[in-house]
Design a protein around this motif. Structure first.
Motif, PDB file in Angstrom:
ATOM      1  N   GLN A  89      37.009 -58.179 -24.381  1.00 50.13           N
ATOM      2  CA  GLN A  89      36.966 -56.822 -23.833  1.00 50.13           C
ATOM      3  C   GLN A  89      37.846 -55.857 -24.612  1.00 50.13           C
ATOM      4  OE1 GLN A  89      38.007 -58.201 -19.836  1.00 50.13           O
ATOM      5  NE2 GLN A  89      36.053 -57.426 -19.078  1.00 50.13           N
ATOM      6  N   LEU A  90      38.764 -56.397 -25.429  1.00 47.66           N
ATOM      7  CA  LEU A  90      39.578 -55.528 -26.275  1.00 47.66           C
ATOM      8  C   LEU A  90      38.731 -54.769 -27.285  1.00 47.66           C
ATOM      9  CD1 LEU A  90      42.672 -57.734 -27.158  1.00 47.66           C
ATOM     10  CD2 LEU A  90      42.665 -55.694 -25.726  1.00 47.66           C
ATOM     11  N   PHE A  91      37.561 -55.311 -27.604  1.00 51.53           N
ATOM     12  CA  PHE A  91      36.725 -54.739 -28.654  1.00 51.53           C
ATOM     13  C   PHE A  91      35.485 -54.059 -28.083  1.00 51.53           C
ATOM     14  CE2 PHE A  91      38.925 -58.579 -30.108  1.00 51.53           C
ATOM     15  CZ  PHE A  91      39.758 -58.012 -31.056  1.00 51.53           C
ATOM     16  N   ARG A  92      35.498 -53.801 -26.784  1.00 55.53           N
ATOM     17  CA  ARG A  92      34.396 -53.092 -26.136  1.00 55.53           C
ATOM     18  C   ARG A  92      34.957 -51.960 -25.299  1.00 55.53           C
ATOM     19  NH1 ARG A  92      32.745 -58.462 -24.805  1.00 55.53           N
ATOM     20  NH2 ARG A  92      33.170 -58.075 -22.595  1.00 55.53           N
ATOM     21  N   ALA A  93      34.125 -50.940 -25.087  1.00 53.15           N
ATOM     22  CA  ALA A  93      34.547 -49.831 -24.237  1.00 53.15           C
ATOM     23  C   ALA A  93      34.789 -50.355 -22.816  1.00 53.15           C
ATOM     24  CB  ALA A  93      33.467 -48.745 -24.234  1.00 53.15           C
ATOM     25  N   PRO A  94      35.767 -49.779 -22.106  1.00 51.59           N
ATOM     26  CA  PRO A  94      36.620 -48.653 -22.501  1.00 51.59           C
ATOM     27  C   PRO A  94      37.935 -49.062 -23.176  1.00 51.59           C
ATOM     28  CG  PRO A  94      36.974 -49.142 -20.204  1.00 51.59           C
ATOM     29  CD  PRO A  94      35.936 -50.132 -20.680  1.00 51.59           C
ATOM     30  N   VAL A  95      38.256 -50.371 -23.199  1.00 53.65           N
ATOM     31  CA  VAL A  95      39.573 -50.790 -23.680  1.00 53.65           C
ATOM     32  C   VAL A  95      39.714 -50.622 -25.184  1.00 53.65           C
ATOM     33  CG1 VAL A  95      41.259 -52.676 -23.700  1.00 53.65           C
ATOM     34  CG2 VAL A  95      39.696 -52.436 -21.770  1.00 53.65           C
ATOM     35  N   VAL A  96      38.611 -50.706 -25.927  1.00 54.12           N
ATOM     36  CA  VAL A  96      38.696 -50.623 -27.377  1.00 54.12           C
ATOM     37  C   VAL A  96      39.275 -49.291 -27.853  1.00 54.12           C
ATOM     38  CG1 VAL A  96      36.347 -49.710 -27.700  1.00 54.12           C
ATOM     39  CG2 VAL A  96      37.432 -51.061 -29.518  1.00 54.12           C
ATOM     40  N   PHE A  97      39.058 -48.217 -27.101  1.00 57.37           N
ATOM     41  CA  PHE A  97      39.533 -46.906 -27.554  1.00 57.37           C
ATOM     42  C   PHE A  97      41.061 -46.818 -27.589  1.00 57.37           C
ATOM     43  CE2 PHE A  97      35.299 -45.991 -25.587  1.00 57.37           C
ATOM     44  CZ  PHE A  97      34.635 -45.816 -26.791  1.00 57.37           C
ATOM     45  N   PRO A  98      41.764 -47.214 -26.519  1.00 53.46           N
ATOM     46  CA  PRO A  98      43.231 -47.211 -26.647  1.00 53.46           C
ATOM     47  C   PRO A  98      43.745 -48.209 -27.671  1.00 53.46           C
ATOM     48  CG  PRO A  98      42.555 -48.126 -24.515  1.00 53.46           C
ATOM     49  CD  PRO A  98      41.358 -47.475 -25.127  1.00 53.46           C
ATOM     50  N   VAL A  99      43.077 -49.349 -27.827  1.00 52.99           N
ATOM     51  CA  VAL A  99      43.520 -50.333 -28.814  1.00 52.99           C
ATOM     52  C   VAL A  99      43.434 -49.743 -30.223  1.00 52.99           C
ATOM     53  CG1 VAL A  99      42.988 -52.551 -29.894  1.00 52.99           C
ATOM     54  CG2 VAL A  99      42.981 -52.347 -27.403  1.00 52.99           C
ATOM     55  N   VAL A 100      42.312 -49.103 -30.541  1.00 57.32           N
ATOM     56  CA  VAL A 100      42.154 -48.493 -31.866  1.00 57.32           C
ATOM     57  C   VAL A 100      43.153 -47.349 -32.047  1.00 57.32           C
ATOM     58  CG1 VAL A 100      40.586 -47.180 -33.352  1.00 57.32           C
ATOM     59  CG2 VAL A 100      39.743 -49.165 -32.080  1.00 57.32           C
ATOM     60  N   ARG A 160      47.367 -56.592 -21.742  1.00 61.72           N
ATOM     61  CA  ARG A 160      48.444 -55.716 -22.229  1.00 61.72           C
ATOM     62  C   ARG A 160      49.206 -56.327 -23.395  1.00 61.72           C
ATOM     63  NH1 ARG A 160      50.917 -53.847 -17.320  1.00 61.72           N
ATOM     64  NH2 ARG A 160      49.265 -52.271 -17.410  1.00 61.72           N
ATOM     65  N   THR A 161      49.698 -57.551 -23.248  1.00 67.02           N
ATOM     66  CA  THR A 161      50.474 -58.124 -24.349  1.00 67.02           C
ATOM     67  C   THR A 161      49.573 -58.568 -25.497  1.00 67.02           C
ATOM     68  OG1 THR A 161      50.503 -60.328 -23.325  1.00 67.02           O
ATOM     69  CG2 THR A 161      52.338 -58.868 -22.826  1.00 67.02           C
ATOM     70  N   THR A 162      48.311 -58.908 -25.189  1.00 69.95           N
ATOM     71  CA  THR A 162      47.365 -59.229 -26.262  1.00 69.95           C
ATOM     72  C   THR A 162      47.154 -58.014 -27.151  1.00 69.95           C
ATOM     73  OG1 THR A 162      46.225 -60.774 -24.783  1.00 69.95           O
ATOM     74  CG2 THR A 162      45.071 -60.126 -26.785  1.00 69.95           C
ATOM     75  N   ALA A 163      46.912 -56.854 -26.528  1.00 71.15           N
ATOM     76  CA  ALA A 163      46.706 -55.624 -27.290  1.00 71.15           C
ATOM     77  C   ALA A 163      47.961 -55.220 -28.047  1.00 71.15           C
ATOM     78  CB  ALA A 163      46.274 -54.499 -26.354  1.00 71.15           C
ATOM     79  N   SER A 164      49.109 -55.373 -27.409  1.00 69.84           N
ATOM     80  CA  SER A 164      50.369 -55.032 -28.061  1.00 69.84           C
ATOM     81  C   SER A 164      50.608 -55.918 -29.278  1.00 69.84           C
ATOM     82  CB  SER A 164      51.521 -55.184 -27.062  1.00 69.84           C
ATOM     83  OG  SER A 164      52.750 -54.844 -27.652  1.00 69.84           O
TER      84      SER A 164
END
Length: 428
Positions: free
Chosen positions: A219-230, A352-356
């Motif tokens: 889900q980190l690479f799909r909307a909506p989470v991908v936008f803050p990650v990028v 959260r920590t995965t994205a960080s």
């Protein structure tokens, strides 16, 4: 009690003990640079190539540690990861302290690099999740203040024992070991993040009306989470190019482009630390208020001016001192501190920590790759180097001012999990 009331004492305890990850991070990087390149180099016959490999490996395994530790923090809990990572950190500093045979240094820098990478993501998440609304940003920014404290402690100790050869180097690594052990013992008194516990329970009970919707790494690479990650990755990487260049090659630029001395640059660098420390304390008071964006804009402007001076007028003593002091002040209100705050605000609990970890690793790898060509470019075309750093900083400012504010907060994507024991959800 209102959100503007002072946070409870327990919040400060969590913020300091978890935020000490930043102190140990800065302390390890500065101490390794000073000791491996100085105190140990002559006694252990370390040539420039060996020193470069040791410091380079430490940076790269930091990125690996952030990736692995970040994911493990979401799967198994913040407390478990930052406890195990601190054990690894202590073991690594013991190896660096022993120093002989030389292969111990290689194992030591790998252990320390992995540990600090893993610790930072988990620790920041715990600080954010255990802090009350209205104080979350303040407690996260405290980690940046502790980061400066780590630099001051390492450089201050170096000023006393740096000329003592092998013994001095061992004392500097012993300082890190003692702090790590003390923090580790005190961290055993901390509980797991109540927000993370509630989120895991919700995932394990899919029929629950408050079920968590964001927990799978894909889900980190799909909307909506991908936008803050990028956005986070792009902001941190573009801002960090300037910061890492100054941190890694500041002395080189000073001596090579202006003819100044190493000791002279070290003294000038120390002047900027109190400025950054005091500015960080000021930002702690305003980061959770609506005026945050204005402070961010002001800090970003200072950094733009800092890099514009050598780009427009050439690299001389005046412009490089201006870069050092202006960026030191400006970074207190943007840069890594704001990246840390946004990484907690914008990403749901179980990612959260995965994205960080992912965004931190990306930024560090970009900086490491850029570092390969920095000395050559600085000698061949210094103006181009500073224009590139100015451009990357401008991109970072644009992302922070115009993209990040448009992104939804994590709590808008899903409710903040609550297991009924999370008093951190409102100030006490």
């Amino acid at each position: 009690m209102s959100a503007l009331a002072p946070p409870p004492g327990r919040t400060w305890k969590v913020a300091v003990l978890a935020g000490m990850a930043s102190y140990l991070d800065a302390g390890a990087l500065v101490t390794s640079g000073i000791v491996l390149g100085g105190s140990y180099a002559e006694v252990l016959s370390l040539d420039a190539g060996t020193v470069g490999v040791l410091l380079g490996v430490q940076t790269l395994v930091f990125a690996l540690g952030a990736l692995c530790g970040g994911r493990l923090g979401d799967l198994f809990g913040r407390r478990r990861v930052f406890t195990l990572s601190l054990l690894l950190y202590a073991a690594g500093t013991v190896l660096l302290l022993l120093a002989s045979p030389v292969w111990l240094l290689h194992v030591g820098v790998v252990a320390v690099g992995l540990a600090i990478g893993a610790d930072l993501a988990a620790s920041l998440a715990l600080v954010n999740e255990e802090s009350p609304d209205g104080h979350k940003g303040k407690m996260v920014i405290l980690s940046n203040v502790l980061w400066i404290g780590g630099i001051v402690a390492a450089q201050g100790l170096s000023a006393v024992v740096g000329s003592w050869g092998l013994v001095g180097g061992r004392i500097m690594f012993a300082h890190l070991l003692v702090v790590a052990v003390v923090v580790l013992v005190l961290r055993f008194t901390l509980r797991e993040s109540a927000e993370w516990v509630a989120a895991r329970r919700a995932v394990e009970a899919p029929g629950d009306a408050e079920a968590v919707h964001f927990s799978r790494v894909g889900q980190l690479f799909r909307a909506p989470v991908v936008f803050p990650v990028v956005a986070l990755g792009a902001y941190y990487a573009t801002w960090n190019l300037g910061a890492s260049t100054l941190g890694s090659f500041g002395t080189f630029l000073w001596t090579d482009l202006t003819g100044g001395g190493v000791a002279e640059y070290s003294r000038l660098s120390l002047l900027g630390l109190p400025i950054g420390f005091l500015a960080g304390l000021v930002f702690m008071r305003v980061v959770d208020r609506p005026t945050r964006r204005a402070w961010f804009a002001g800090g970003s402007t200072l950094i733009l001016v800092a890099w514009a001076l050598p780009a427009l007028f050439g690299a001389d003593r005046f412009t490089l001192i201006a870069v050092l002091l202006l960026s030191g002040l400006g970074n207190a209100f943007c840069g890594e501190g704001m990246y840390k705050v946004w990484s907690q605000e914008l990403v749901p609990t179980l990612l959260r920590t995965t994205a960080s970890g992912l965004t931190t690793a990306f930024a560090r790898v970009v900086a490491a790759l850029a570092a390969f060509g920095t000395p050559t470019l600085a000698q061949a075309n210094p103006a181009l180097l500073f224009w590139l750093l100015l451009t990357s900083t401008a991109v970072a400012c644009a992302i922070g001012l115009f993209w990040v504010p448009r992104l939804p907060k994590a709590r808008e994507l899903e409710p903040v999990p609550d297991d009924g024991t999370a008093e951190r959800s409102s100030p006490a």
